[in-house]
Design a protein around this motif. Structure first.
Motif, PDB file in Angstrom:
ATOM      1  N   GLU A  31     -13.220   6.472  -3.331  1.00  0.00           N
ATOM      2  CA  GLU A  31     -12.994   5.068  -3.685  1.00  0.00           C
ATOM      3  C   GLU A  31     -11.498   4.791  -3.745  1.00  0.00           C
ATOM      4  O   GLU A  31     -10.714   5.641  -4.173  1.00  0.00           O
ATOM      5  N   VAL A  32     -11.102   3.612  -3.280  1.00  0.00           N
ATOM      6  CA  VAL A  32      -9.697   3.205  -3.274  1.00  0.00           C
ATOM      7  C   VAL A  32      -9.591   1.787  -3.840  1.00  0.00           C
ATOM      8  O   VAL A  32     -10.596   1.124  -4.098  1.00  0.00           O
ATOM      9  N   ASP A  33      -8.368   1.350  -3.997  1.00  0.00           N
ATOM     10  CA  ASP A  33      -8.160  -0.025  -4.465  1.00  0.00           C
ATOM     11  C   ASP A  33      -8.593  -1.040  -3.419  1.00  0.00           C
ATOM     12  O   ASP A  33      -9.252  -2.038  -3.739  1.00  0.00           O
ATOM     13  N   ALA A  34      -8.191  -0.792  -2.159  1.00  0.00           N
ATOM     14  CA  ALA A  34      -8.420  -1.798  -1.123  1.00  0.00           C
ATOM     15  C   ALA A  34      -8.726  -1.158   0.219  1.00  0.00           C
ATOM     16  O   ALA A  34      -8.170  -0.112   0.564  1.00  0.00           O
ATOM     17  N   ILE A  35      -9.613  -1.802   0.955  1.00  0.00           N
ATOM     18  CA  ILE A  35      -9.898  -1.442   2.340  1.00  0.00           C
ATOM     19  C   ILE A  35      -9.449  -2.592   3.218  1.00  0.00           C
ATOM     20  O   ILE A  35      -9.756  -3.754   2.943  1.00  0.00           O
ATOM     21  N   VAL A  36      -8.721  -2.266   4.273  1.00  0.00           N
ATOM     22  CA  VAL A  36      -8.317  -3.250   5.273  1.00  0.00           C
ATOM     23  C   VAL A  36      -9.079  -2.931   6.556  1.00  0.00           C
ATOM     24  O   VAL A  36      -8.982  -1.820   7.083  1.00  0.00           O
ATOM     25  N   ILE A  37      -9.832  -3.915   7.054  1.00  0.00           N
ATOM     26  CA  ILE A  37     -10.607  -3.724   8.278  1.00  0.00           C
ATOM     27  C   ILE A  37      -9.924  -4.497   9.398  1.00  0.00           C
ATOM     28  O   ILE A  37      -9.887  -5.727   9.394  1.00  0.00           O
ATOM     29  N   GLY A  38      -9.348  -3.759  10.342  1.00  0.00           N
ATOM     30  CA  GLY A  38      -8.642  -4.376  11.459  1.00  0.00           C
ATOM     31  C   GLY A  38      -7.208  -3.911  11.526  1.00  0.00           C
ATOM     32  O   GLY A  38      -6.469  -4.034  10.542  1.00  0.00           O
ATOM     33  N   GLY A  39      -6.810  -3.369  12.690  1.00  0.00           N
ATOM     34  CA  GLY A  39      -5.470  -2.802  12.838  1.00  0.00           C
ATOM     35  C   GLY A  39      -4.562  -3.605  13.732  1.00  0.00           C
ATOM     36  O   GLY A  39      -3.735  -3.037  14.448  1.00  0.00           O
ATOM     37  N   PRO A  41      -1.857  -7.263  13.853  1.00  0.00           N
ATOM     38  CA  PRO A  41      -0.710  -7.678  13.036  1.00  0.00           C
ATOM     39  C   PRO A  41      -1.071  -8.030  11.595  1.00  0.00           C
ATOM     40  O   PRO A  41      -0.349  -7.668  10.665  1.00  0.00           O
ATOM     41  N   ALA A  42      -2.187  -8.744  11.388  1.00  0.00           N
ATOM     42  CA  ALA A  42      -2.577  -9.128  10.030  1.00  0.00           C
ATOM     43  C   ALA A  42      -2.960  -7.910   9.205  1.00  0.00           C
ATOM     44  O   ALA A  42      -2.506  -7.742   8.064  1.00  0.00           O
ATOM     45  N   GLY A  43      -3.802  -7.046   9.762  1.00  0.00           N
ATOM     46  CA  GLY A  43      -4.261  -5.883   9.024  1.00  0.00           C
ATOM     47  C   GLY A  43      -3.157  -4.887   8.724  1.00  0.00           C
ATOM     48  O   GLY A  43      -3.068  -4.349   7.607  1.00  0.00           O
ATOM     49  N   LEU A  44      -2.299  -4.630   9.705  1.00  0.00           N
ATOM     50  CA  LEU A  44      -1.205  -3.683   9.491  1.00  0.00           C
ATOM     51  C   LEU A  44      -0.214  -4.204   8.464  1.00  0.00           C
ATOM     52  O   LEU A  44       0.286  -3.443   7.622  1.00  0.00           O
ATOM     53  N   THR A  45       0.082  -5.496   8.520  1.00  0.00           N
ATOM     54  CA  THR A  45       0.994  -6.078   7.531  1.00  0.00           C
ATOM     55  C   THR A  45       0.398  -5.985   6.133  1.00  0.00           C
ATOM     56  O   THR A  45       1.086  -5.622   5.170  1.00  0.00           O
ATOM     57  N   ALA A  46      -0.882  -6.302   6.014  1.00  0.00           N
ATOM     58  CA  ALA A  46      -1.537  -6.233   4.707  1.00  0.00           C
ATOM     59  C   ALA A  46      -1.536  -4.809   4.169  1.00  0.00           C
ATOM     60  O   ALA A  46      -1.255  -4.579   2.981  1.00  0.00           O
ATOM     61  N   ALA A  47      -1.850  -3.831   5.020  1.00  0.00           N
ATOM     62  CA  ALA A  47      -1.864  -2.435   4.580  1.00  0.00           C
ATOM     63  C   ALA A  47      -0.468  -1.987   4.141  1.00  0.00           C
ATOM     64  O   ALA A  47      -0.320  -1.262   3.141  1.00  0.00           O
ATOM     65  N   LEU A  48       0.547  -2.408   4.879  1.00  0.00           N
ATOM     66  CA  LEU A  48       1.930  -2.079   4.522  1.00  0.00           C
ATOM     67  C   LEU A  48       2.276  -2.632   3.142  1.00  0.00           C
ATOM     68  O   LEU A  48       2.815  -1.922   2.280  1.00  0.00           O
ATOM     69  N   TYR A  49       1.971  -3.908   2.922  1.00  0.00           N
ATOM     70  CA  TYR A  49       2.287  -4.539   1.635  1.00  0.00           C
ATOM     71  C   TYR A  49       1.541  -3.853   0.496  1.00  0.00           C
ATOM     72  O   TYR A  49       2.122  -3.565  -0.560  1.00  0.00           O
ATOM     73  N   LEU A  59      -7.187   1.982   5.877  1.00  0.00           N
ATOM     74  CA  LEU A  59      -7.117   1.096   7.029  1.00  0.00           C
ATOM     75  C   LEU A  59      -8.136   1.565   8.060  1.00  0.00           C
ATOM     76  O   LEU A  59      -8.053   2.693   8.548  1.00  0.00           O
ATOM     77  N   LEU A  60      -9.083   0.716   8.385  1.00  0.00           N
ATOM     78  CA  LEU A  60     -10.103   1.019   9.390  1.00  0.00           C
ATOM     79  C   LEU A  60      -9.820   0.198  10.632  1.00  0.00           C
ATOM     80  O   LEU A  60      -9.854  -1.044  10.594  1.00  0.00           O
ATOM     81  N   ARG A 130     -12.420  -1.618  -4.460  1.00  0.00           N
ATOM     82  CA  ARG A 130     -12.554  -2.764  -5.355  1.00  0.00           C
ATOM     83  C   ARG A 130     -12.441  -4.079  -4.594  1.00  0.00           C
ATOM     84  O   ARG A 130     -13.049  -5.077  -4.955  1.00  0.00           O
ATOM     85  N   GLN A 131     -11.620  -4.067  -3.525  1.00  0.00           N
ATOM     86  CA  GLN A 131     -11.435  -5.283  -2.732  1.00  0.00           C
ATOM     87  C   GLN A 131     -11.360  -4.918  -1.254  1.00  0.00           C
ATOM     88  O   GLN A 131     -10.987  -3.801  -0.894  1.00  0.00           O
ATOM     89  N   VAL A 132     -11.705  -5.898  -0.411  1.00  0.00           N
ATOM     90  CA  VAL A 132     -11.706  -5.700   1.040  1.00  0.00           C
ATOM     91  C   VAL A 132     -10.994  -6.870   1.713  1.00  0.00           C
ATOM     92  O   VAL A 132     -11.206  -8.038   1.337  1.00  0.00           O
TER      93      VAL A 132
END
Length: 321
Positions: A31-39, A41-49, A59-60, A130-132
C-alpha cells in the motif's frame, strides 16, 4: 505486461541518457499514499510532485503516451528549435525516476474501492493506495489510410491545429471529418492559410445548408463526393473523392478521440457531454479520492496544460493526504 527496469532513452540531442531504474513488481509495497495511472506529461509531472512532497507513489504506465507520437513540437516552452515527443517524454521520465517513485510498465485493468482507499490491478499484480490519479489520456481516431504512423512522423498527417497551425501557413491543407466538428476545424485552420479543403467521409451531403454556407463565406472548399482513398506520397497526401483527387501539403484528421475514462467509470465517476471526466478546480473527480489530469479530463489537449493539471492535482492530493 510488466518490466523490471526502464531502458536507455534518447536525450534531446539524440544521445542516450540512462533512466533511473524502475522498481520490479515484486518489490512494490502492498500500500502507498498515491497511485498515478498514466505515464504521459500529466502523470509524470504528478508523480514527480508527489515524490517531492515525500509521498509514497506507484506510477503505472502502459507506455502508450500520445506524446510519443509527436514528431516535433514547437510550442513547448524552452526549446527554440522544437523537441521531439519521444525526447521530451524520455526527459520527463528520467527526471521523475530520479526520485523514489515505484514505476511499473503495465496496462491497468481494474480500479476498485478497498476500505477508505483503492486497489488497482493489472495482469500480474495489484497495489492499494489512499488516493489515485488518472492520467490515462486519449487516443486519436486515425483516418483509413495505409502507413498512418509514417505520415504522422513525416508531419503530413496532423491532429492538432492548436499545436502546429503555424507550421502550415499558406500551405494546401485538407481536413478529414465525419461530422460537424470538421467544419469548426476547417474554419480554425482558415486563420493560417487560405487553401483549406474539407473532406467528409460520406461527402458534403452530410452537412446541412448552414454549415456549407459558413464554409463558402470563409472561402473553404468542400469536396462533394465521399472519400474513396487516402495515400501518402513524397511528403504530401492525396485524397481521392469520386473521380477526383486533391493533393494536400498536410491533412488534419478531425475524426474524434477515444477518451480513456473506462477505469474511472468503474467507480461511477461522472463524465461530461463530450465524454471527458468532470473535475473541479483542484482536479478532483466526482468520486472522493479519485483525481484526473491531462487529456482525459479536458478538451484543450496540450502538453503544457496536461503538466499543469498534474501539478495541481498532486498538490491537492498532498494536502488531503
Amino acid at each position: 505486461m510488466t518490466t523490471d527496469s526502464a531502458p536507455s532513452i534518447p536525450s534531446a540531442d539524440g544521445a542516450e541518457a540512462s533512466a533511473a531504474t524502475a522498481a520490479p513488481a515484486a518489490a512494490l509495497p502492498a500500500e502507498v499514499d498515491a497511485i498515478v495511472i498514466g505515464g504521459g506529461p500529466a502523470g509524470l509531472t504528478a508523480a514527480l510532485y508527489l515524490a517531492r512532497f515525500r509521498r509514497s507513489v506507484v506510477l503505472l504506465d502502459a507506455a502508450q503516451s500520445r506524446l510519443s507520437k509527436i514528431p516535433r513540437t514547437h510550442n513547448y516552452p524552452g526549446f527554440a528549435e522544437g523537441v521531439t515527443g519521444t525526447s521530451l517524454l524520455a526527459m520527463l521520465r528520467e527526471q521523475t525516476l530520479r526520485y523514489p517513485v515505484h514505476s511499473v510498465t503495465a496496462q491497468v485493468r481494474t480500479v476498485q474501492r478497498h476500505g477508505s482507499g483503492f486497489e488497482v490491478g493489472w495482469a500480474d499484480g495489484s497495489v492499494r493506495a489512499r488516493q489515485v490519479l488518472l492520467a490515462t489520456g486519449v487516443t486519436d481516431i486515425p483516418p483509413a489510410m495505409p502507413y498512418v504512423l509514417e505520415a504522422l512522423r513525416a508531419g503530413v498527417l496532423r491532429y492538432c491545429p492548436v499545436c502546429d497551425g503555424y507550421e502550415v501557413i499558406d500551405q494546401a491543407v485538407g481536413v478529414i471529418a465525419d461530422g460537424e466538428a470538421g467544419v469548426g476545424e476547417a474554419l480554425y485552420l482558415r486563420h493560417f492559410t487560405p487553401h483549406v479543403t474539407l473532406f467528409m467521409e460520406q461527402g458534403a451531403a452530410a452537412l446541412d445548408a448552414a454549415a456549407r454556407r459558413r464554409l463558402t463565406e470563409a472561402g473553404i472548399a468542400c469536396a462533394d463526393e465521399p472519400i474513396d482513398g487516402i495515400r501518402h506520397w513524397e511528403d504530401r497526401i492525396t485524397v481521392r473523392h469520386g473521380a477526383r483527387e486533391t493533393v494536400c501539403d498536410s491533412l488534419y484528421c478531425a475524426l474524434g478521440l477515444d477518451i480513456h475514462t473506462a477505469l474511472a467509470q468503474q467507480l461511477g465517476a461522472q463524465v461530461d457531454d463530450d465524454g471527458y471526466l468532470v473535475i473541479d478546480r483542484h482536479h478532483a473527480t466526482t468520486v472522493p479520492g479519485l483525481w484526473a489530469a491531462g487529456d482525459v479530463s479536458q478538451g484543450l489537449n496540450q502538453i503544457t496544460v496536461a503538466m499543469a493539471g498534474g501539478a495541481m492535482a498532486a498538490s491537492a492530493m498532498h494536502r488531503q493526504l
